[in-house]
Write an enzyme that holds these catalytic residues in place. Structure first.
Site, short mmCIF file in Angstrom:
data_model
loop_
_atom_site.label_atom_id
_atom_site.label_comp_id
_atom_site.label_asym_id
_atom_site.label_seq_id
_atom_site.Cartn_x
_atom_site.Cartn_y
_atom_site.Cartn_z
CG ASN A 91 -21.43 152.44 -64.94
OD1 ASN A 91 -21.43 153.67 -65.15
ND2 ASN A 91 -21.73 151.55 -65.89
CB SER A 146 -14.85 143.16 -70.08
OG SER A 146 -14.47 142.69 -68.81
CD GLU A 150 -20.36 145.80 -70.67
OE1 GLU A 150 -19.41 145.07 -70.31
OE2 GLU A 150 -21.04 146.46 -69.86
ZN LIG Z 1 -18.51 146.93 -66.10
#
Ligand SMILES: [Zn+2]
Ligand SMILES: *[C@@H]1O[C@H](CO)[C@@H](O)[C@H](O)[C@H]1NC(C)=O
Ligand SMILES: *[C@@H]1O[C@H](CO)[C@@H](O)[C@H](O)[C@H]1NC(C)=O
Ligand SMILES: *[C@@H]1O[C@H](CO)[C@@H](O)[C@H](O)[C@H]1NC(C)=O
Length: 413
Positions: free
Chosen positions: A245, A298, A372
């Site tokens: 990411n 998360s 998240e």
């Molecule tokens: Zn993550």
């Protein structure tokens, strides 16, 4: 000869099947002024610290894991700056052990089945998706869209009963290996869309393109070897893996990334160095009407929208804020769970080369968010399996709210 092998074995840890986190502690830090925030910025991308939950807002806690060897420096730095901190886990390994015991005692599900009382391995997830494709050919297509570094097929499930000109939603889970609740919520979304007839309109009006586990190598590694692995598994020179990411080709290696291979936020040797990121980008670019991109992560209870690399706002920031607040309200209405909506630099931290910035900046998504999800257990990634269902159930109305917005804002022919 035997001795050398033995020694190499010890050095490389080949006796230790699982990476051990004995001595690592988890802390909550509460920044109370700008200087405290600057300090958090400063240690954010250091390999000595592993941020489990980030903050860039005063009085909102960050959660960071500190390895035994770094503890003394850490305490000193905090004390000298007057940063308040609280011990959340005295021994990270203990919570990993507890979770392992729970996982072992969970009952196997049948071939092609799924449950939300345990975390599933990659092959179980794939076999569920394959069953859906067989059982619901009129609305489900399962495609292989690439191969992971270690050779696992990457799957995307496409769900829709309407025309291909319908607006599309692109969702990915499991880009960060240790965030186990992410694939679980993503699977629940698929189950509701495909197997629950009451949601038939949702797939008649919108095409859903969903990747449950974008980083299967890392995901499997968290099940077999290192529960807290975050990155991909492609070896570098000194350390393994890239933060996928941070690897997307949009303001790559900008603020909030690391050029250090061993850091948890290493952006890669170059943009799209990771085959999984490359394949995902191709998949997204093969779609020409992405209304919404949603990356499922998360933890932290945030709904984050672009941009991550700058405090400048996209043109439709008001819309992004409004939709985020609607989704947060829908989730809250179920069980009171509070999500905060905004951009990463304002709420958490600068991030560059992320999927959500790329989805909007390059792939043309009108709306783009990272969600998240809540943490769990001892404030970690070890959300207890018995809580999976309640997180899924409260998140689902948020997905419905996204859908409602899309339908309200789609011109009918
Ligand atoms: Zn993550
Ligand atoms: C099916 O979907 C409806 C509407 O989203 C929901 O109220 C219901 O609980 C779902 N049923 C199951 C079994 O999940
Ligand atoms: C984020 O912070 C910047 C600079 O302080 C401000 O201009 C902007 O309005 C904030 N954006 C949001 C969404 O809060
Ligand atoms: C709401 O929260 C309570 C307490 O954590 C939990 O027992 C319950 O299952 C939750 N319900 C839903 C629908 O999430």
């Amino acid at each position: 000869m035997r001795l050398t092998v033995l020694l190499l074995c010890i050095l490389s840890g080949c006796f230790a099947q699982f990476i051990n986190y004995d001595g690592s502690k988890l802390y909550q830090l509460i920044p109370e002024n700008e200087e405290h925030l600057e300090f958090l910025d400063f240690i954010q991308n250091s390999e000595r610290y592993d941020f489990w939950s980030e903050t860039r807002s005063l009085n909102i806690p960050a959660v960071v894991m500190v390895k035994g060897a770094a503890l003394e420096n850490f305490w000193e730095a905090l004390t000298s700056r007057g940063i308040k901190f609280k011990l959340l886990m005295n021994n990270v390994q203990r919570s990993i052990d507890n979770e392992k015991i729970r996982q072992k005692s969970s009952k196997p599900v049948g071939e092609g089945q799924i449950s939300f009382t345990q975390y599933h391995r990659y092959d179980e997830i794939v076999s569920y998706l394959q069953r859906l494709a067989v059982d619901y050919p009129e609305k489900v297509v399962l495609e292989e869209f690439g191969t992971s570094y270690e050779g696992r097929p990457l799957y995307v499930i496409k769900i829709g009963s309407g025309p291909s000109s319908n607006p599309a939603v692109l969702i990915d889970g499991g880009i960060h290996a240790r965030e186990w609740i992410s694939p679980a919520v993503t699977l629940y979304t698929i189950k509701q869309l495909v197997e629950n007839e009451s949601n038939a309109d949702m797939i008649a009006n919108v095409n859903w393109v969903i990747v449950v586990v974008l980083n299967p190598d890392g995901y499997e590694y968290t099940h077999t070897t290192n529960r807290l692995w975050r990155k991909t598994r492609r070896p570098g020179v000194q350390c393994i893996g890239v933060d996928m990411n941070r690897n997307f080709d949009f303001h790559w290696m900008g603020p909030g990334t690391s050029a250090n291979e061993c850091s948890e936020t290493f952006a890669g040797p170059y943009a799209f160095s990771e085959p999984e990121a490359q394949s995902f980008a191709k998949l997204a670019q093969s779609m020409d009407n992405i209304f919404l991109y949603l990356g499922v992560h998360s933890y932290g209870q945030w709904l984050l929208y672009p941009w991550g690399f700058t405090t400048d706002l996209p043109e439709n920031a008001d819309e992004l804020q409004e939709v985020g607040e609607r989704v947060a309200a829908a989730i809250k209405s179920i069980n009171g769970t509070v999500y905060v909506t905004g951009t990463s630099p304002n709420l958490t931290y600068y991030v560059s080369g992320t999927t959500k910035d790329w989805a909007m900046g390059v792939a043309g998504a009108r709306l783009s968010y990272t969600i998240e999800l809540p943490g769990g257990g001892n404030a970690g990634f070890d959300l207890p399996a018995e809580k999976i269902m309640s997180v899924c159930e409260e998140t689902w109305p948020g997905i419905i709210e996204f859908y409602n917005y899309i339908v309200e804002n789609t011109k009918r022919m």
